[in-house]
Design a protein around this motif. Structure first.
Motif, PDB file in Angstrom:
ATOM      1  N   THR A  30      -1.911  10.605 -10.342  1.00  0.00           N
ATOM      2  CA  THR A  30      -2.416   9.523  -9.507  1.00  0.00           C
ATOM      3  C   THR A  30      -1.515   8.301  -9.598  1.00  0.00           C
ATOM      4  OG1 THR A  30      -4.678  10.306  -9.804  1.00  0.00           O
ATOM      5  CG2 THR A  30      -4.408   8.031  -9.089  1.00  0.00           C
ATOM      6  N   ILE A  31      -1.155   7.929 -10.819  1.00  0.00           N
ATOM      7  CA  ILE A  31      -0.289   6.763 -11.014  1.00  0.00           C
ATOM      8  C   ILE A  31       1.068   7.001 -10.362  1.00  0.00           C
ATOM      9  CG2 ILE A  31       0.898   5.344 -12.743  1.00  0.00           C
ATOM     10  CD1 ILE A  31      -2.145   4.878 -12.525  1.00  0.00           C
ATOM     11  N   LEU A  32       1.635   8.170 -10.559  1.00  0.00           N
ATOM     12  CA  LEU A  32       2.935   8.493  -9.978  1.00  0.00           C
ATOM     13  C   LEU A  32       2.883   8.455  -8.453  1.00  0.00           C
ATOM     14  CD1 LEU A  32       5.840   9.387 -10.533  1.00  0.00           C
ATOM     15  CD2 LEU A  32       5.027  11.738 -10.473  1.00  0.00           C
ATOM     16  N   THR A  33       1.830   9.003  -7.875  1.00  0.00           N
ATOM     17  CA  THR A  33       1.671   9.002  -6.422  1.00  0.00           C
ATOM     18  C   THR A  33       1.546   7.577  -5.885  1.00  0.00           C
ATOM     19  OG1 THR A  33       0.603  11.157  -6.500  1.00  0.00           O
ATOM     20  CG2 THR A  33       0.232   9.839  -4.528  1.00  0.00           C
ATOM     21  N   LEU A  34       0.777   6.748  -6.578  1.00  0.00           N
ATOM     22  CA  LEU A  34       0.654   5.358  -6.149  1.00  0.00           C
ATOM     23  C   LEU A  34       1.994   4.638  -6.202  1.00  0.00           C
ATOM     24  CD1 LEU A  34      -2.705   4.279  -7.805  1.00  0.00           C
ATOM     25  CD2 LEU A  34      -2.213   4.400  -5.366  1.00  0.00           C
ATOM     26  N   LEU A  35       2.751   4.862  -7.262  1.00  0.00           N
ATOM     27  CA  LEU A  35       4.045   4.202  -7.394  1.00  0.00           C
ATOM     28  C   LEU A  35       5.035   4.673  -6.332  1.00  0.00           C
ATOM     29  CD1 LEU A  35       4.475   4.192 -11.279  1.00  0.00           C
ATOM     30  CD2 LEU A  35       3.970   2.240  -9.798  1.00  0.00           C
ATOM     31  N   LEU A  36       5.008   5.951  -6.017  1.00  0.00           N
ATOM     32  CA  LEU A  36       5.975   6.498  -5.081  1.00  0.00           C
ATOM     33  C   LEU A  36       5.655   6.211  -3.612  1.00  0.00           C
ATOM     34  CD1 LEU A  36       6.696   9.977  -6.693  1.00  0.00           C
ATOM     35  CD2 LEU A  36       8.197   7.989  -6.640  1.00  0.00           C
ATOM     36  N   PHE A  37       4.388   6.189  -3.252  1.00  0.00           N
ATOM     37  CA  PHE A  37       4.014   6.138  -1.845  1.00  0.00           C
ATOM     38  C   PHE A  37       3.376   4.838  -1.368  1.00  0.00           C
ATOM     39  CE2 PHE A  37       4.100  10.717  -2.734  1.00  0.00           C
ATOM     40  CZ  PHE A  37       5.001  11.102  -1.771  1.00  0.00           C
ATOM     41  N   THR A  38       3.221   3.852  -2.226  1.00  0.00           N
ATOM     42  CA  THR A  38       2.580   2.599  -1.805  1.00  0.00           C
ATOM     43  C   THR A  38       3.396   1.900  -0.728  1.00  0.00           C
ATOM     44  OG1 THR A  38       1.510   2.316  -3.935  1.00  0.00           O
ATOM     45  CG2 THR A  38       1.758   0.348  -2.591  1.00  0.00           C
ATOM     46  N   ASN A  39       4.696   1.756  -0.948  1.00  0.00           N
ATOM     47  CA  ASN A  39       5.531   1.064   0.041  1.00  0.00           C
ATOM     48  C   ASN A  39       5.562   1.825   1.366  1.00  0.00           C
ATOM     49  OD1 ASN A  39       6.168  -0.995  -1.692  1.00  0.00           O
ATOM     50  ND2 ASN A  39       7.979   0.031  -2.484  1.00  0.00           N
ATOM     51  N   PHE A  40       5.669   3.132   1.305  1.00  0.00           N
ATOM     52  CA  PHE A  40       5.670   3.957   2.516  1.00  0.00           C
ATOM     53  C   PHE A  40       4.375   3.772   3.298  1.00  0.00           C
ATOM     54  CE2 PHE A  40       4.674   8.112   4.481  1.00  0.00           C
ATOM     55  CZ  PHE A  40       5.686   8.123   5.428  1.00  0.00           C
ATOM     56  N   HIS A  41       3.254   3.774   2.599  1.00  0.00           N
ATOM     57  CA  HIS A  41       1.955   3.610   3.231  1.00  0.00           C
ATOM     58  C   HIS A  41       1.832   2.226   3.862  1.00  0.00           C
ATOM     59  CE1 HIS A  41      -2.481   2.862   3.179  1.00  0.00           C
ATOM     60  NE2 HIS A  41      -2.447   4.046   3.757  1.00  0.00           N
ATOM     61  N   ASP A  42       2.294   1.206   3.163  1.00  0.00           N
ATOM     62  CA  ASP A  42       2.237  -0.152   3.709  1.00  0.00           C
ATOM     63  C   ASP A  42       3.082  -0.280   4.972  1.00  0.00           C
ATOM     64  OD1 ASP A  42       0.538  -0.867   1.683  1.00  0.00           O
ATOM     65  OD2 ASP A  42       2.088  -1.835   0.463  1.00  0.00           O
ATOM     66  N   LYS A  43       4.256   0.332   4.982  1.00  0.00           N
ATOM     67  CA  LYS A  43       5.111   0.300   6.169  1.00  0.00           C
ATOM     68  C   LYS A  43       4.445   0.984   7.356  1.00  0.00           C
ATOM     69  CE  LYS A  43       9.467   0.095   3.689  1.00  0.00           C
ATOM     70  NZ  LYS A  43      10.704   0.811   3.328  1.00  0.00           N
ATOM     71  N   LEU A  44       3.793   2.109   7.114  1.00  0.00           N
ATOM     72  CA  LEU A  44       3.082   2.781   8.191  1.00  0.00           C
ATOM     73  C   LEU A  44       1.941   1.937   8.747  1.00  0.00           C
ATOM     74  CD1 LEU A  44       2.863   6.492   6.947  1.00  0.00           C
ATOM     75  CD2 LEU A  44       4.277   5.579   8.783  1.00  0.00           C
ATOM     76  N   LEU A  45       1.222   1.263   7.870  1.00  0.00           N
ATOM     77  CA  LEU A  45       0.136   0.420   8.327  1.00  0.00           C
ATOM     78  C   LEU A  45       0.650  -0.757   9.148  1.00  0.00           C
ATOM     79  CD1 LEU A  45      -2.235   0.327   5.228  1.00  0.00           C
ATOM     80  CD2 LEU A  45      -2.578   1.539   7.386  1.00  0.00           C
ATOM     81  N   LYS A  46       1.767  -1.345   8.736  1.00  0.00           N
ATOM     82  CA  LYS A  46       2.342  -2.456   9.500  1.00  0.00           C
ATOM     83  C   LYS A  46       2.813  -1.977  10.866  1.00  0.00           C
ATOM     84  CE  LYS A  46       3.791  -5.273   5.609  1.00  0.00           C
ATOM     85  NZ  LYS A  46       4.936  -5.793   4.838  1.00  0.00           N
ATOM     86  N   ARG A  47       3.396  -0.787  10.926  1.00  0.00           N
ATOM     87  CA  ARG A  47       3.871  -0.238  12.192  1.00  0.00           C
ATOM     88  C   ARG A  47       2.700   0.028  13.137  1.00  0.00           C
ATOM     89  NH1 ARG A  47       7.173   5.060  11.625  1.00  0.00           N
ATOM     90  NH2 ARG A  47       8.241   3.747  10.124  1.00  0.00           N
ATOM     91  N   GLN A  48       1.589   0.487  12.619  1.00  0.00           N
ATOM     92  CA  GLN A  48       0.409   0.755  13.451  1.00  0.00           C
ATOM     93  C   GLN A  48      -0.222  -0.526  13.979  1.00  0.00           C
ATOM     94  OE1 GLN A  48      -2.468   3.121  11.366  1.00  0.00           O
ATOM     95  NE2 GLN A  48      -1.921   4.937  12.525  1.00  0.00           N
ATOM     96  N   ALA A  49      -0.120  -1.598  13.196  1.00  0.00           N
ATOM     97  CA  ALA A  49      -0.756  -2.856  13.581  1.00  0.00           C
ATOM     98  C   ALA A  49      -0.069  -3.511  14.772  1.00  0.00           C
ATOM     99  CB  ALA A  49      -0.790  -3.807  12.396  1.00  0.00           C
TER     100      ALA A  49
END
Length: 50
Positions: A30-49
């Motif tokens: 869980t910790i590793l996934t959060l560290l690896l994919f947080t920035n990617f997820h944030d970028k996708l959310l900004k693109r959708q907005a």
């Protein structure tokens, strides 16, 4: 009676800490996934907005 049942149940796994290792591995994953994919997820959310 109950104590022998508990020991035999734990012995089925071959490791008395099997459940704890499973939970620790899930925690690390869980910790590793959060560290690896947080920035990617944030970028996708900004693109959708937009």
């Amino acid at each position: 009676m109950l104590l022998s049942y508990v020991k035999s149940f734990l012995g089925m796994q071959g490791d008395r800490w099997d459940a704890q290792w499973d939970m620790f591995s899930a925690f690390l994953g869980t910790i590793l996934t959060l560290l690896l994919f947080t920035n990617f997820h944030d970028k996708l959310l900004k693109r959708q907005a937009k």
